[in-house]
Design a protein around this motif. Structure first.
Motif, PDB file in Angstrom:
ATOM      1  N   LYS A  18      -9.850  -4.344  89.752  1.00  0.00           N
ATOM      2  CA  LYS A  18      -9.707  -3.208  90.666  1.00  0.00           C
ATOM      3  C   LYS A  18      -8.364  -3.281  91.372  1.00  0.00           C
ATOM      4  CE  LYS A  18     -11.959  -5.501  94.555  1.00  0.00           C
ATOM      5  NZ  LYS A  18     -13.044  -5.479  95.515  1.00  0.00           N
ATOM      6  N   SER A  21      -5.677  -1.982  97.135  1.00  0.00           N
ATOM      7  CA  SER A  21      -4.766  -1.419  98.125  1.00  0.00           C
ATOM      8  C   SER A  21      -5.418  -0.302  98.942  1.00  0.00           C
ATOM      9  CB  SER A  21      -3.528  -0.860  97.429  1.00  0.00           C
ATOM     10  OG  SER A  21      -2.679  -0.233  98.355  1.00  0.00           O
ATOM     11  N   THR A  22      -5.107  -0.279 100.219  1.00  0.00           N
ATOM     12  CA  THR A  22      -5.542   0.827 101.075  1.00  0.00           C
ATOM     13  C   THR A  22      -4.461   1.908 101.146  1.00  0.00           C
ATOM     14  OG1 THR A  22      -4.698  -0.302 103.036  1.00  0.00           O
ATOM     15  CG2 THR A  22      -7.020  -0.646 102.481  1.00  0.00           C
ATOM     16  N   ASP A  23      -3.326   1.651 100.518  1.00  0.00           N
ATOM     17  CA  ASP A  23      -2.210   2.599 100.478  1.00  0.00           C
ATOM     18  C   ASP A  23      -2.391   3.520  99.268  1.00  0.00           C
ATOM     19  OD1 ASP A  23       0.187   3.964 100.321  1.00  0.00           O
ATOM     20  OD2 ASP A  23       1.448   2.176 100.308  1.00  0.00           O
ATOM     21  N   SER A  24      -2.730   4.773  99.530  1.00  0.00           N
ATOM     22  CA  SER A  24      -3.016   5.704  98.430  1.00  0.00           C
ATOM     23  C   SER A  24      -1.784   5.973  97.567  1.00  0.00           C
ATOM     24  CB  SER A  24      -3.588   7.012  98.966  1.00  0.00           C
ATOM     25  OG  SER A  24      -2.663   7.657  99.808  1.00  0.00           O
ATOM     26  N   VAL A  25      -0.596   5.921  98.149  1.00  0.00           N
ATOM     27  CA  VAL A  25       0.627   6.144  97.373  1.00  0.00           C
ATOM     28  C   VAL A  25       0.812   5.005  96.365  1.00  0.00           C
ATOM     29  CG1 VAL A  25       3.141   6.337  97.503  1.00  0.00           C
ATOM     30  CG2 VAL A  25       1.725   7.475  99.207  1.00  0.00           C
ATOM     31  N   THR A  27      -1.559   3.013  95.200  1.00  0.00           N
ATOM     32  CA  THR A  27      -2.655   3.106  94.238  1.00  0.00           C
ATOM     33  C   THR A  27      -2.338   4.131  93.164  1.00  0.00           C
ATOM     34  OG1 THR A  27      -4.276   2.452  95.901  1.00  0.00           O
ATOM     35  CG2 THR A  27      -5.118   3.574  93.956  1.00  0.00           C
ATOM     36  N   ARG A  28      -1.868   5.305  93.547  1.00  0.00           N
ATOM     37  CA  ARG A  28      -1.506   6.342  92.568  1.00  0.00           C
ATOM     38  C   ARG A  28      -0.368   5.866  91.668  1.00  0.00           C
ATOM     39  NH1 ARG A  28      -2.297  10.554  96.831  1.00  0.00           N
ATOM     40  NH2 ARG A  28      -0.214   9.919  97.425  1.00  0.00           N
ATOM     41  N   LYS A  29       0.608   5.180  92.251  1.00  0.00           N
ATOM     42  CA  LYS A  29       1.746   4.666  91.480  1.00  0.00           C
ATOM     43  C   LYS A  29       1.263   3.688  90.414  1.00  0.00           C
ATOM     44  CE  LYS A  29       5.772   1.688  92.045  1.00  0.00           C
ATOM     45  NZ  LYS A  29       6.506   0.848  92.980  1.00  0.00           N
ATOM     46  N   SER A  32      -0.700   5.463  87.657  1.00  0.00           N
ATOM     47  CA  SER A  32       0.168   6.239  86.768  1.00  0.00           C
ATOM     48  C   SER A  32       0.939   5.346  85.798  1.00  0.00           C
ATOM     49  CB  SER A  32       1.141   7.094  87.579  1.00  0.00           C
ATOM     50  OG  SER A  32       2.117   6.282  88.201  1.00  0.00           O
ATOM     51  N   GLU A  68       2.968  -5.822  95.555  1.00  0.00           N
ATOM     52  CA  GLU A  68       2.210  -4.882  94.723  1.00  0.00           C
ATOM     53  C   GLU A  68       1.197  -5.631  93.860  1.00  0.00           C
ATOM     54  OE1 GLU A  68       5.657  -1.488  94.061  1.00  0.00           O
ATOM     55  OE2 GLU A  68       5.539  -3.171  92.678  1.00  0.00           O
ATOM     56  N   GLN A  71      -2.109  -6.718  95.332  1.00  0.00           N
ATOM     57  CA  GLN A  71      -3.138  -5.692  95.532  1.00  0.00           C
ATOM     58  C   GLN A  71      -4.015  -5.480  94.291  1.00  0.00           C
ATOM     59  OE1 GLN A  71      -3.533  -4.340  98.578  1.00  0.00           O
ATOM     60  NE2 GLN A  71      -1.854  -5.645  99.201  1.00  0.00           N
TER      61      GLN A  71
END
Length: 76
Positions: A18, A21-25, A27-29, A32, A68, A71
């Protein structure tokens, strides 16, 4: 054994469990870039101080900062 990606040794393989990270940016990075649950990763390079970390994932090399990689929870 559950651990984070930044703790893996050189040439060690693991499967992603999994993204913690609590940072949505961030997580999306990561999503992707193909960092998905169940995908196998191999640590291919680590700098002397452990930052950055290069991994092979889905047939390509990806360089991550240590914070990074910290996380990303993996099963080794």
């Amino acid at each position: 054994m559950e651990m984070v990606l930044s703790d893996l040794k050189l040439n060690q393989k693991a499967k992603i469990k999994k993204i913690a990270s609590t940072d949505s940016v961030l997580t999306r990075k990561l999503l992707s870039m193909g960092v998905l649950k169940g995908v196998e990763v191999v640590v291919t390079k680590k700098s002397v101080l452990g930052d950055p970390i290069e991994i092979t994932i889905r047939g390509y090399n990806l360089s991550l900062r240590k914070d990074e990689a910290y996380q990303i929870v993996v099963d080794a």
